[in-house]
Scaffold this active site. Structure first.
Site, short mmCIF file in Angstrom:
data_model
loop_
_atom_site.label_atom_id
_atom_site.label_comp_id
_atom_site.label_asym_id
_atom_site.label_seq_id
_atom_site.Cartn_x
_atom_site.Cartn_y
_atom_site.Cartn_z
N LEU A 46 65.05 59.82 40.34
CA LEU A 46 65.18 58.79 41.38
C LEU A 46 65.06 57.37 40.83
CD1 LEU A 46 63.35 60.30 44.50
CD2 LEU A 46 65.77 60.33 43.92
N ALA A 69 58.90 62.17 45.09
CA ALA A 69 58.28 60.86 45.32
C ALA A 69 57.33 60.57 44.18
CB ALA A 69 57.50 60.87 46.64
N THR A 110 54.33 59.23 54.50
CA THR A 110 52.89 59.47 54.40
C THR A 110 52.07 58.76 55.48
OG1 THR A 110 50.99 59.00 52.97
CG2 THR A 110 52.88 57.58 52.72
N TYR A 134 50.99 52.53 46.86
CA TYR A 134 51.73 53.76 47.16
C TYR A 134 52.24 53.72 48.61
CZ TYR A 134 52.24 58.63 48.72
OH TYR A 134 52.70 59.80 49.31
N1 LIG Z 1 50.68 64.90 48.20
C1 LIG Z 1 50.21 64.39 49.34
O1 LIG Z 1 49.00 64.50 49.65
C2 LIG Z 1 51.14 63.71 50.30
C3 LIG Z 1 50.59 63.09 51.43
C4 LIG Z 1 51.45 62.47 52.34
C5 LIG Z 1 52.81 62.46 52.10
N2 LIG Z 1 53.32 63.05 50.99
C6 LIG Z 1 54.76 62.98 50.77
O2 LIG Z 1 55.30 64.29 50.82
C7 LIG Z 1 56.41 64.38 49.93
C8 LIG Z 1 56.22 65.54 48.99
O3 LIG Z 1 55.04 65.33 48.24
P1 LIG Z 1 54.39 66.44 47.30
O4 LIG Z 1 52.94 66.47 47.60
O5 LIG Z 1 55.19 67.68 47.35
O6 LIG Z 1 54.58 65.72 45.88
P2 LIG Z 1 54.18 66.24 44.43
O7 LIG Z 1 53.64 67.62 44.47
O8 LIG Z 1 53.39 65.16 43.79
O9 LIG Z 1 55.59 66.31 43.73
C9 LIG Z 1 56.34 65.17 43.53
C10 LIG Z 1 57.74 65.60 43.16
O10 LIG Z 1 58.52 64.42 42.95
C11 LIG Z 1 59.16 64.56 41.68
N3 LIG Z 1 59.41 63.25 41.10
C12 LIG Z 1 58.52 62.30 40.78
N4 LIG Z 1 59.16 61.24 40.25
C13 LIG Z 1 60.47 61.53 40.25
C14 LIG Z 1 61.64 60.85 39.82
N5 LIG Z 1 61.60 59.65 39.26
N6 LIG Z 1 62.83 61.47 39.99
C15 LIG Z 1 62.91 62.71 40.53
N7 LIG Z 1 61.84 63.40 40.92
C16 LIG Z 1 60.65 62.82 40.79
C17 LIG Z 1 58.21 65.40 40.85
O11 LIG Z 1 58.89 65.92 39.74
P3 LIG Z 1 58.11 66.32 38.38
O12 LIG Z 1 57.58 67.70 38.64
O13 LIG Z 1 59.16 66.27 37.35
O14 LIG Z 1 57.03 65.32 38.19
C18 LIG Z 1 57.80 66.43 41.88
O15 LIG Z 1 58.80 67.40 42.04
C19 LIG Z 1 56.51 63.01 49.24
O16 LIG Z 1 57.44 62.22 49.91
C20 LIG Z 1 55.14 62.43 49.40
O17 LIG Z 1 55.15 61.02 49.39
C21 LIG Z 1 52.51 63.69 50.08
#
Ligand SMILES: NC(=O)c1ccc[n+]([C@@H]2O[C@H](COP(=O)([O-])OP(=O)(O)OC[C@H]3O[C@@H](n4cnc5c(N)ncnc54)[C@H](OP(=O)(O)O)[C@@H]3O)[C@@H](O)[C@H]2O)c1
Length: 297
Positions: A46, A69, A110, A134
């Site tokens: 991204l 993200a 988020t 963030y």
């Molecule tokens: N985690 C939370 O507590 C939380 C809370 C609220 C909202 N959210 C939102 O929910 C959604 C999913 O979050 P999640 O918890 O599943 O996230 P996560 O487990 O941290 O995974 C993030 C993903 O994004 C990928 N990524 C990061 N940088 C990238 C880039 N430059 N290009 C392409 N891919 C990239 C990572 O790939 P790699 O494996 O290669 O790093 C991974 O697949 C996001 O939009 C996040 O903002 C998350």
């Protein structure tokens, strides 16, 4: 246009939600999942918009689900440029490309877009006011996507955990095995949400809208999507401990005793009524999902 077996471009299947989406979206179309490293079959970074353009050209998806993200809340404070490219700018580019190719979009955001000062669960149109970088970049990403003409749905979720990926739940389980005593913040309140529940709810919505961009267009906008109920990080840790075999002693502490580079909202409970009114969907209470998730270990 309706495709019998539409292509679904899943941007990043390695994260918590993306991992679960591979499975839940599979019955609804041909899922083409991307990774950001060169080893991946299809690369989308991204931070490199060219890779997005190429993926759209090659896949011609009916639906794009962006599960990627920059999620490192504390690191974002010192890596603002990357966080901005991935969270703030890329969703706008996805929106433009989706508009050009006639694809629908699902994107995630988020609870950290809010400042945490409200005294009731946040609704989608409540005033935003992120307290960290963030949250700020995620809010900019929402706006950039909605500024495009794309038929886009944005699901704001919170406190995501699961068996796959890095998260508080897994950190606690590891520390319970290593430590006799653990101090956990008890003055930040939110709704721990199982990644699988997010992926299942997403698939239900996609199924209801029949992967038809026009139907997405009718429902365009932001939806809150979290588990029901609320707790503190301490309460969440306690529930994990109760279901673990550990003698670790948990102690509640205020956030001031656990300084982090990024500030976090003190109260970020989301009101999920719009999701249930629009799609007849309600996620179960966080405790109920936690037990299910833990039963899988
Ligand atoms: N985690 C939370 O507590 C939380 C809370 C609220 C909202 N959210 C939102 O929910 C959604 C999913 O979050 P999640 O918890 O599943 O996230 P996560 O487990 O941290 O995974 C993030 C993903 O994004 C990928 N990524 C990061 N940088 C990238 C880039 N430059 N290009 C392409 N891919 C990239 C990572 O790939 P790699 O494996 O290669 O790093 C991974 O697949 C996001 O939009 C996040 O903002 C998350």
């Amino acid at each position: 246009m309706s495709h019998k077996h539409p292509r679904i471009l899943l941007i990043s299947s390695s994260g918590q939600v993306g991992w679960e989406l591979q499975r839940t979206l599979a019955p609804l179309g041909e899922v083409v999942a991307t990774g950001r490293n060169r080893g991946a079959k299809r690369v989308v970074d991204l931070a490199s918009p060219d890779t997005l353009v190429q993926a759209f050209n090659e896949v011609r998806p009916a639906l794009v689900v962006n599960a990627a993200a920059y999620t490192a809340v504390d690191r974002a404070e010192s890596e603002g440029d990357v966080a901005e490219a991935v969270n703030a700018v890329a969703p706008g580019i996805i929106g433009e490309l989706a508009t050009r190719w006639g694809a629908a979009v699902i994107h995630y955001s988020t609870d950290y877009v809010f400042d945490g000062a409200l005294d009731r669960p946040y609704r989608e149109d409540d005033k935003t006011g992120p307290v960290g970088l963030y949250g700020k970049t995620k809010l900019q990403g929402e706006q950039a996507l909605l500024d495009s003409a794309a038929d886009a749905l944005i699901f704001r979720t919170a406190w995501v955990y699961g068996q796959h990926g890095d998260n508080f739940f897994k950190t606690m389980r590891r520390l319970f095995a290593e430590r006799d005593e653990l101090r956990v913040v008890d003055d930040q309140i939110g709704s721990p949400t199982w990644s699988r529940m997010i992926a299942e709810a997403t698939a239900q919505v996609v199924s209801q809208l029949k992967v038809e961009p026009a139907q997405f267009g009718e429902k365009r906008g932001i939806y809150h999507l979290t588990a029901a109920g609320q707790t503190s990080w301490f309460g969440f840790a306690q529930a994990i401990l109760e279901n673990s075999e550990s003698d670790c002693c948990l102690l509640p502490i205020p956030s001031t005793d656990y300084p982090t580079p990024a500030a976090r909202p003190a109260w970020s409970v989301l009101d999920n009524r719009k999701l249930s009114d629009s799609f007849g969907l309600a996620l179960p209470d966080w405790r109920c999902s936690l037990l299910q998730c833990m039963a899988e270990a």
